[in-house]
Design a protein around this motif. Sequence first.
Motif, PDB file in Angstrom:
ATOM      1  N   ILE A 111      11.617   3.433 -17.940  1.00  0.00           N
ATOM      2  CA  ILE A 111      11.889   4.130 -19.426  1.00  0.00           C
ATOM      3  C   ILE A 111      12.221   2.752 -20.402  1.00  0.00           C
ATOM      4  O   ILE A 111      12.511   3.168 -21.644  1.00  0.00           O
ATOM      5  CB  ILE A 111      13.094   5.090 -19.498  1.00  0.00           C
ATOM      6  CG1 ILE A 111      14.319   4.382 -19.047  1.00  0.00           C
ATOM      7  CG2 ILE A 111      12.484   6.192 -18.435  1.00  0.00           C
ATOM      8  CD1 ILE A 111      15.375   5.529 -19.278  1.00  0.00           C
ATOM      9  N   ILE A 112      12.364   1.715 -19.856  1.00  0.00           N
ATOM     10  CA  ILE A 112      12.824   0.583 -20.840  1.00  0.00           C
ATOM     11  C   ILE A 112      11.645   0.127 -21.790  1.00  0.00           C
ATOM     12  O   ILE A 112      10.631  -0.306 -21.336  1.00  0.00           O
ATOM     13  CB  ILE A 112      13.349  -0.422 -20.264  1.00  0.00           C
ATOM     14  CG1 ILE A 112      14.673  -0.076 -19.389  1.00  0.00           C
ATOM     15  CG2 ILE A 112      13.838  -1.904 -21.051  1.00  0.00           C
ATOM     16  CD1 ILE A 112      15.382  -1.147 -18.306  1.00  0.00           C
ATOM     17  N   LYS A 124      16.113   2.991 -13.108  1.00  0.00           N
ATOM     18  CA  LYS A 124      15.089   3.884 -13.998  1.00  0.00           C
ATOM     19  C   LYS A 124      14.420   2.761 -14.966  1.00  0.00           C
ATOM     20  O   LYS A 124      14.125   3.193 -15.960  1.00  0.00           O
ATOM     21  CB  LYS A 124      15.764   4.984 -14.818  1.00  0.00           C
ATOM     22  CG  LYS A 124      14.946   6.070 -15.178  1.00  0.00           C
ATOM     23  CD  LYS A 124      14.670   7.019 -14.001  1.00  0.00           C
ATOM     24  CE  LYS A 124      14.417   8.333 -14.434  1.00  0.00           C
ATOM     25  NZ  LYS A 124      12.962   9.008 -13.906  1.00  0.00           N
ATOM     26  N   GLY A 184      25.641   0.109 -19.097  1.00  0.00           N
ATOM     27  CA  GLY A 184      24.520   1.253 -19.201  1.00  0.00           C
ATOM     28  C   GLY A 184      23.203   0.581 -19.029  1.00  0.00           C
ATOM     29  O   GLY A 184      22.219   1.154 -18.400  1.00  0.00           O
ATOM     30  N   PHE A 185      22.647  -0.421 -19.748  1.00  0.00           N
ATOM     31  CA  PHE A 185      21.367  -1.155 -19.594  1.00  0.00           C
ATOM     32  C   PHE A 185      21.395  -1.642 -18.281  1.00  0.00           C
ATOM     33  O   PHE A 185      19.979  -1.742 -17.737  1.00  0.00           O
ATOM     34  CB  PHE A 185      21.246  -2.561 -20.619  1.00  0.00           C
ATOM     35  CG  PHE A 185      19.965  -2.874 -20.840  1.00  0.00           C
ATOM     36  CD1 PHE A 185      18.860  -2.226 -21.463  1.00  0.00           C
ATOM     37  CD2 PHE A 185      19.810  -3.927 -20.046  1.00  0.00           C
ATOM     38  CE1 PHE A 185      17.690  -2.724 -21.552  1.00  0.00           C
ATOM     39  CE2 PHE A 185      18.552  -4.549 -20.214  1.00  0.00           C
ATOM     40  CZ  PHE A 185      17.599  -4.113 -20.858  1.00  0.00           C
ATOM     41  N   THR A 240      22.570  -0.493 -15.505  1.00  0.00           N
ATOM     42  CA  THR A 240      22.046   0.912 -14.782  1.00  0.00           C
ATOM     43  C   THR A 240      20.812   1.185 -14.923  1.00  0.00           C
ATOM     44  O   THR A 240      20.032   1.553 -13.812  1.00  0.00           O
ATOM     45  CB  THR A 240      23.057   1.954 -15.000  1.00  0.00           C
ATOM     46  OG1 THR A 240      24.551   1.364 -14.810  1.00  0.00           O
ATOM     47  CG2 THR A 240      22.963   2.996 -14.099  1.00  0.00           C
ATOM     48  N   ILE A 241      20.380   1.312 -16.154  1.00  0.00           N
ATOM     49  CA  ILE A 241      18.939   1.735 -16.420  1.00  0.00           C
ATOM     50  C   ILE A 241      17.773   0.793 -15.805  1.00  0.00           C
ATOM     51  O   ILE A 241      16.879   1.080 -15.033  1.00  0.00           O
ATOM     52  CB  ILE A 241      18.567   1.981 -17.809  1.00  0.00           C
ATOM     53  CG1 ILE A 241      19.496   3.319 -18.250  1.00  0.00           C
ATOM     54  CG2 ILE A 241      17.181   2.085 -18.206  1.00  0.00           C
ATOM     55  CD1 ILE A 241      19.452   3.168 -19.771  1.00  0.00           C
ATOM     56  N   THR A 242      18.273  -0.599 -15.790  1.00  0.00           N
ATOM     57  CA  THR A 242      17.181  -1.554 -15.551  1.00  0.00           C
ATOM     58  C   THR A 242      17.058  -1.328 -14.070  1.00  0.00           C
ATOM     59  O   THR A 242      15.960  -1.674 -13.397  1.00  0.00           O
ATOM     60  CB  THR A 242      17.934  -3.039 -15.826  1.00  0.00           C
ATOM     61  OG1 THR A 242      18.014  -3.140 -17.148  1.00  0.00           O
ATOM     62  CG2 THR A 242      16.948  -4.210 -15.270  1.00  0.00           C
TER      63      THR A 242
END
Length: 122
Positions: A38-39, A35, A27-28, A30-32
């Motif tokens: 947003i981190i 997107k 999940g992290f 994928t966000i990295t």
Amino acid sequence: MTRSKTGRDYFVRTNAAAMVFVVLGLGFFTITVFKPEIIPYGSLGPFGNFVKNLVDNYPQALYKGYILALALHVGEGFLTQSICSSKGITDGTTRLKWFMQTLFFGIFSLYHLLVYNPKKTK
């Protein structure tokens, strides 16, 4: 741990801690990759600085690493089908369980199948 003892429908559920680790990690990741804005890098300490450096300087490497991780999980999922055949696991539902669990949780699932040693019948 859910476990079926017989050969044709042998199945072991992956450890819950490993499941959480993989879900949070992917999940992290994928966000990295998709997107990164947003981190909260500052809240992650040295790890945040490291990830921020990767996002800023190596976005293509992150993307390729993400695709590689997904490809490995898919490959491991298909590998379970061959291993199930070689170990005498013939039940269709059980084979589907191994495929799906390994697709989502990778080596943490595949390990249980690899170490399974079915008893030989004489």
